[in-house]
Design an enzyme around this catalytic site. Structure first.
Site, PDB file in Angstrom:
ATOM      1  N   TYR A   1       0.803  -1.229   0.000  1.00 44.17           N
ATOM      2  CA  TYR A   1       0.000   0.000   0.000  1.00 44.17           C
ATOM      3  C   TYR A   1       0.834   1.276   0.000  1.00 44.17           C
ATOM      4  O   TYR A   1       0.298   2.372  -0.061  1.00 44.17           O
ATOM      5  CB  TYR A   1      -0.994   0.007   1.171  1.00 44.17           C
ATOM      6  CG  TYR A   1      -0.394  -0.211   2.550  1.00 44.17           C
ATOM      7  CD1 TYR A   1       0.186   0.833   3.251  1.00 44.17           C
ATOM      8  CD2 TYR A   1      -0.408  -1.471   3.138  1.00 44.17           C
ATOM      9  CE1 TYR A   1       0.731   0.636   4.507  1.00 44.17           C
ATOM     10  CE2 TYR A   1       0.137  -1.682   4.388  1.00 44.17           C
ATOM     11  CZ  TYR A   1       0.703  -0.626   5.077  1.00 44.17           C
ATOM     12  OH  TYR A   1       1.260  -0.829   6.319  1.00 44.17           O
TER      13      TYR A   1
ATOM     14  N   ASP B   1       3.320 -11.319   7.937  1.00 48.29           N
ATOM     15  CA  ASP B   1       2.710 -10.005   8.143  1.00 48.29           C
ATOM     16  C   ASP B   1       3.733  -8.913   8.461  1.00 48.29           C
ATOM     17  O   ASP B   1       4.409  -8.421   7.576  1.00 48.29           O
ATOM     18  CB  ASP B   1       1.634 -10.124   9.238  1.00 48.29           C
ATOM     19  CG  ASP B   1       0.753  -8.886   9.343  1.00 48.29           C
ATOM     20  OD1 ASP B   1       0.939  -7.960   8.545  1.00 48.29           O
ATOM     21  OD2 ASP B   1      -0.122  -8.847  10.221  1.00 48.29           O
TER      22      ASP B   1
ATOM     23  N   HIS C   1      -6.184 -12.296   8.974  1.00 46.71           N
ATOM     24  CA  HIS C   1      -6.412 -12.241  10.428  1.00 46.71           C
ATOM     25  C   HIS C   1      -7.721 -12.927  10.836  1.00 46.71           C
ATOM     26  O   HIS C   1      -7.693 -13.964  11.465  1.00 46.71           O
ATOM     27  CB  HIS C   1      -6.363 -10.814  10.999  1.00 46.71           C
ATOM     28  CG  HIS C   1      -5.071 -10.108  10.731  1.00 46.71           C
ATOM     29  ND1 HIS C   1      -3.867 -10.616  11.153  1.00 46.71           N
ATOM     30  CD2 HIS C   1      -4.797  -8.957  10.078  1.00 46.71           C
ATOM     31  CE1 HIS C   1      -2.901  -9.788  10.771  1.00 46.71           C
ATOM     32  NE2 HIS C   1      -3.441  -8.782  10.122  1.00 46.71           N
TER      33      HIS C   1
ATOM     34  N   HIS D   1      -7.625  -2.727   1.493  1.00 45.99           N
ATOM     35  CA  HIS D   1      -6.802  -2.720   2.707  1.00 45.99           C
ATOM     36  C   HIS D   1      -7.600  -3.199   3.913  1.00 45.99           C
ATOM     37  O   HIS D   1      -7.170  -4.087   4.644  1.00 45.99           O
ATOM     38  CB  HIS D   1      -6.199  -1.342   2.986  1.00 45.99           C
ATOM     39  CG  HIS D   1      -5.392  -1.337   4.253  1.00 45.99           C
ATOM     40  ND1 HIS D   1      -5.963  -1.200   5.501  1.00 45.99           N
ATOM     41  CD2 HIS D   1      -4.071  -1.525   4.475  1.00 45.99           C
ATOM     42  CE1 HIS D   1      -5.029  -1.298   6.431  1.00 45.99           C
ATOM     43  NE2 HIS D   1      -3.868  -1.496   5.832  1.00 45.99           N
TER      44      HIS D   1
HETATM   45 ZN    ZN Z   1      -1.148  -6.966   7.290  1.00 44.16          ZN
END
Ligand code: ZN
Length: 454
Positions: A120, A328, A277, A213
């Site tokens: 991003y 992550d 997640h 996102h």
């Molecule tokens: Zn992430």
């Protein structure tokens, strides 16, 4: 044409087998044959357990610069995020190329042959686009190539600065301006300009995917543009989902729906999708994700580091969501640890053992992870698949004593990234003897790349 003879290998349907002859032509496997003691051809010996290369389904490469720094203080996910924004604001295409090359080289040393980079950080400071508005994304693709691993560039749409507790949308500000595009259509036009072909390929080792996102960063009205783009290319579509309780609260205040429900209404949950997640999901969310055959990506070292919580991995898998794993924030890069932490988290939450087998966890780290990144032809040691495989030593202090019958359990529950002995990607050596072939001193490369950001 190359051949290897694996002392022990984990094969689909056959399980662990000894003396496995692995044959490849170019970047593909042509035959995988167990019980070959005396191969007719000269073969490279692979001592230890050989398994498909690992898929790291969720990475933010630049967060690696925060390792150790953010662990020195107290706080929450939200205070951690302020540190992350400070690093984001210092990067440019050159420094990002250097950092990401070193980070992906660290991943290769950990047995990762394919990374899903959730990207991003698109624009220059203040949100000014670079001359090529995809310059940062191209730096990541080049970094993966230099480190010898495959990449799926999950280009993330990021339009708003968040949802206030009362549900109001907040504008992008400060370092967040670098993440933004004008709207969903502008995001899609920039993603098109990456130059992918009709199947989403960006070159031999790189593919493109889309990302929303989160519900914090993309208003529901803008989501269909991202969904439509992913359908046009048959590309993966990833999104952060319910990582934090505060995200759920704000989402409910804004839309009277959970993040999973908002994404579902936008058509964003399907078999090419991944919910990253899924920590604080409701029973209805679990049905929604599982019913849609949407992947769920657990990142347990990050979820522990950021004090997110323990997500319902077993319930999601039982509902129909294939499980994948990611590093992550790269606070740790060790897919074996991510795998065992899924099971260990369930044990801590339920006070019972044995929710996921080593085979299930190994599959999450290989075949399922690759599928979620759009590489369905990777992640298995079988003829026709990509010649991507990792060999993990069984004679280190951590793995010594492993038996033929339980070597996979020894590796998943006891080995670490430091036990990776070799990695082959597309038939080419990337790691041999525990050393990276293309990046000679990975630690020095990391140190140099991180030092310029401090
Ligand atoms: Zn992430």
């Amino acid at each position: 044409m190359r051949t290897w003879l694996a002392e022990l290998a984990w094969l689909p349907a056959l399980g662990l087998r000894a003396d496995v002859l692995i044959e490849a032509a170019g970047d593909r496997l042509t035959a995988v044959t167990p019980d070959v003691q005396e191969p007719a051809v000269t073969s490279t010996r692979l001592r230890g357990l050989t398994m498909p290369g690992l898929a790291n389904a969720h990475s933010h490469a630049f967060h690696r610069a925060l390792r150790g720094v953010t662990q020195a203080s107290r706080g929450t996910f939200w205070t951690w995020r302020e540190h992350m924004y400070e690093v984001a604001d210092r990067l440019d295409p050159d420094s990002y190329l250097a950092l990401a090359t070193a980070v992906y080289a660290e991943m290769a040393l950990a047995g990762v042959s394919c990374v899903g980079e959730f990207h991003y950080l698109h624009h220059g400071q203040g949100g000014k686009p670079y001359a090529d508005p995809n310059e940062m994304g191209r730096a990541l693709i080049e970094a993966a190539s230099r480190a010898g691993i495959r990449i799926t560039l999950l280009d993330a749409c990021y339009l708003s600065g968040g949802l206030a507790a009362d549900g109001r949308q907040q504008p992008l500000e400060g370092p967040q301006l670098r993440f933004g595009d004008a709207d969903g259509a502008a995001w899609a036009a920039r993603a098109d300009a990456l130059g992918l072909d009709a199947a989403g390929s960006l070159g031999p080792g790189a593919r493109a995917g889309a990302a929303i996102h989160s519900v914090r960063a993309v208003p529901p009205a803008q989501m269909p543009d991202v969904v439509a783009w992913s359908h046009r290319y048959g590309a993966p579509l990833h999104a952060h989902v319910s990582e934090q309780v505060a995200e759920n609260r704000a989402c409910l205040a804004a839309y009277r729906a959970t993040p999973a429900e908002v994404l579902s209404r936008a058509g964003a949950l399907g078999p090419r999708s991944t919910a990253v997640h899924a920590t604080h999901v409701t029973g209805a969310d679990i049905e929604l994700l599982g019913g849609g055959r949407c992947h769920v990506c657990f990142c347990p070292t990050t979820e522990a580091d950021l004090a997110d919580g323990i997500g319902p991995a077993r319930a999601l898998a039982d509902a129909g969501s294939p499980l994948t794993l990611g590093s992550d924030s790269n606070a740790v890069i060790d897919l074996l640890e991510e795998a065992r932490r899924v099971e260990l988290g369930e044990r801590l939450a339920t006070q019972e053992r044995g929710h996921f087998t080593a085979v299930e966890l190994g599959t999450a780290a290989t075949a399922t992870g690759h599928a979620s990144l759009g590489w369905a032809e990777a992640g298995e040691l079988a003829a026709g698949a990509f010649a991507d495989f990792v060999t993990i030593a069984l004679d280190t202090p951590r793995t010594a004593g492993a038996t033929t019958a339980t070597a996979l359990e020894s590796v998943i529950f006891g080995a670490s990234a430091a036990d990776v002995r070799s990695l082959v990607v597309g038939g080419r050596d990337v790691v041999t003897g525990g050393r990276h072939v293309l990046v000679p001193d990975v630690a020095a490369a990391l140190s140099a790349a991180i030092a310029v950001l401090r």
